[in-house]
Design a protein around this motif. Sequence first.
Motif, PDB file in Angstrom:
ATOM      1  N   THR A 599       0.834  -1.198   0.000  1.00  0.00           N
ATOM      2  CA  THR A 599       0.000   0.000   0.000  1.00  0.00           C
ATOM      3  C   THR A 599       0.865   1.242   0.000  1.00  0.00           C
ATOM      4  N   ASP A 600       0.257   2.390  -0.284  1.00  0.00           N
ATOM      5  CA  ASP A 600       0.920   3.690  -0.255  1.00  0.00           C
ATOM      6  C   ASP A 600       0.280   4.506   0.864  1.00  0.00           C
ATOM      7  N   PRO A 601       0.860   4.502   2.073  1.00  0.00           N
ATOM      8  CA  PRO A 601       0.220   5.176   3.213  1.00  0.00           C
ATOM      9  C   PRO A 601       0.001   6.664   2.997  1.00  0.00           C
ATOM     10  N   ALA A 602       0.924   7.352   2.325  1.00  0.00           N
ATOM     11  CA  ALA A 602       0.766   8.796   2.112  1.00  0.00           C
ATOM     12  C   ALA A 602      -0.418   9.086   1.200  1.00  0.00           C
ATOM     13  N   ALA A 603      -0.531   8.334   0.115  1.00  0.00           N
ATOM     14  CA  ALA A 603      -1.647   8.539  -0.803  1.00  0.00           C
ATOM     15  C   ALA A 603      -2.976   8.211  -0.130  1.00  0.00           C
ATOM     16  N   ASN A 604      -2.990   7.153   0.678  1.00  0.00           N
ATOM     17  CA  ASN A 604      -4.221   6.794   1.375  1.00  0.00           C
ATOM     18  C   ASN A 604      -4.611   7.851   2.402  1.00  0.00           C
ATOM     19  N   ALA A 605      -3.607   8.445   3.068  1.00  0.00           N
ATOM     20  CA  ALA A 605      -3.910   9.477   4.052  1.00  0.00           C
ATOM     21  C   ALA A 605      -4.631  10.645   3.402  1.00  0.00           C
ATOM     22  N   ALA A 606      -4.222  10.993   2.175  1.00  0.00           N
ATOM     23  CA  ALA A 606      -4.884  12.083   1.453  1.00  0.00           C
ATOM     24  C   ALA A 606      -6.288  11.696   1.018  1.00  0.00           C
ATOM     25  N   GLY A 607      -6.581  10.405   1.039  1.00  0.00           N
ATOM     26  CA  GLY A 607      -7.898   9.935   0.612  1.00  0.00           C
ATOM     27  C   GLY A 607      -8.957  10.024   1.688  1.00  0.00           C
ATOM     28  N   ILE A 608      -8.576  10.371   2.926  1.00  0.00           N
ATOM     29  CA  ILE A 608      -9.556  10.528   3.999  1.00  0.00           C
ATOM     30  C   ILE A 608      -9.842  12.011   4.167  1.00  0.00           C
ATOM     31  N   THR A 609     -10.983  12.430   3.719  1.00  0.00           N
ATOM     32  CA  THR A 609     -11.398  13.826   3.790  1.00  0.00           C
ATOM     33  C   THR A 609     -12.758  13.912   4.459  1.00  0.00           C
ATOM     34  N   ARG A 610     -13.245  15.135   4.561  1.00  0.00           N
ATOM     35  CA  ARG A 610     -14.559  15.334   5.164  1.00  0.00           C
ATOM     36  C   ARG A 610     -15.649  14.654   4.355  1.00  0.00           C
TER      37      ARG A 610
END
Length: 648
Positions: A599-610
Amino acid sequence: MQSRLDTRSQLAKMFPKDSQLRARVLASYDEQGLSGAMEVFRRAQSERPPLPYYRVAPEHRRPADIIQQAETTISTGFTYGGRPSFPLTPPIDWSADPYHDRSWRFWLNSLQPIEPVLAAHAETNDPTYLHFAELIACDWIDHNPEWSNCNPFTWYDMAVGQRALKLAYITDAAARDPATDPATLWALLRGSLIHCRQLARRENFNADTNHGLYQAAGLLALARALPEFTDSAEWEQLGADRLRTMFETSFSPEGVHLEHSPGYQLFVTKLLIAFLDSGLTDDPALVALLPQAEEALAWMIAPDGRLARIGDTDSHLVQAGELGLPNHSVSPALAYAVTRGQRGSPPEDAHRVFPQSGCAVFRSHWPAPGDDWADSSYLFLSAAFHSRTHKHADDLTFEWWDAGRALLVDSGRYGYYYEDEARQYCESTRAHNTVEIDNHDTSRHPRDAFGSALRSWGQADDAYFVTAEIERNRPRLTQRRTLVFRPGRWLVVIDEFDTGRSHDYEQWFHLAPDLSLALQGTAAVADLEADTDLHFLPLIDSGPLAARALIGQEQPPLQGWTSYRHRTLEPNWALGFAVEGRAAAIATLLYLGRALPQTDPAANAAGITRDQIRLEWRGDAGREGFLLRRDSAGEQPALSLLSDAPSP
């Protein structure tokens, strides 16, 4: 020894002043003493049908088994929890505590030891059983005067209710038995009257827990057994009203018992079945409640036939017989669940959400009769806080069954030994599959009760999602948990926190005791001894994340334990993922596959938004993941799966 004047005065007070029975009893007492008074009472009692034996469990045991249990009790005494037998030979020490076990003391003082003896008398009408029960009941009455407090279980609310149910049957049967001596019958009448008064007092009634059910039932039964008493009509109505109110308020409108435990869903549903079957009540409101309670119970049974061990729930294999089957007809869904499809019919859906109650269940399917029921997936989420009763510090915990076995388990009940460190551990936040904040337990104070935390849920193809949210006061923050579940494949657990100050968060997972666990950096793997493993993989990078795995940790704080049996802990692996921050998040993939996904943790982190949660990884089937559009923009939440594979 009572004086003759005291006895006459008590007799006079037992019956209404204008009662013909009172006049006859007193006249006979003046002429012939107690034996004459009791004979008049016997004749009056014999004019009515005998009182049924009001059972508290719906099992229909074989007559031979009932008799054998009764004979064993008479010959060897009281046994409970694997303890040695305690002789039931008067005088009995009712304050005894030979095993330092509060449950044992409670059952002794509830007169539970004579339950099989009463069942045998109801089955055979053999006076031998009645006389033994009279002997034990009178010994309790003689040694435990009203308001005595040397023994904390003498007038303990639930014990009084259970004892009253037995006294009702014993007293009615004794009044019909010519071999019961007058002094014994008089003692039973006095004891029954004391119990009625105790149960009727408002300040003694526990309306906040299931104990009130027994108090109401005991009062109703005694009033039915002794309708000649001065206040019996009032007591009978009070008992009936309380019984209806207790059942109605202890269940949600969805039929879920609100004490946070599938074990109590089973316990109180069985109680309702027994009260209806044995004739204690025929209240239409309770008749209507029963199928709802049975339907909800069906969803709380895991693929192995055991209850989900949430809250104060033991590892319990639900048997058809304990629900009264085949004599009692339960709801089609419950019959299907407990008989493995041999009776009843399955629900139409494979998932059920109880939004008012605060629990949700997701299955891969309902197996057909003859299928291997263990070969199905099951996820039970608890997101409820209705009261302090049987509530662990376990907000948003869950249990997961998949790959033919239990994978993640809860802490279990252990037992009600509140000063015991093991009980305190089983109630703690860190003992559950949830998040521990600042190394503290989440609040169980009644003022922090939130009812149901469920906010949204849905389905896409063969996957489900559910979101729960809590506005906490201590500490002040918003806690949100989202589960996205693809049965037989993966489960993603996303915990989000929004607060004005930084906190420490640790997301805990507790494996079944027979699973081993190995850390691989910040990931972990459990060997399932098949062609697949259970992988734990953090999916996002929201700050430094630490992973640790513990099993059987004995020094405080305890960690890595679960309780499957009474007063017993056994070690199991506990896996923790810890982060720190103000607006922190932890997202963990629990993946069933041969190799650890990438997985790509940085890209996934950006995928959690409001507005959404978008998480991806590469596993055995290539690119996998999901997009969950939230309802923050006023739209209904929606789930879609992400995959490189073409749509079917």
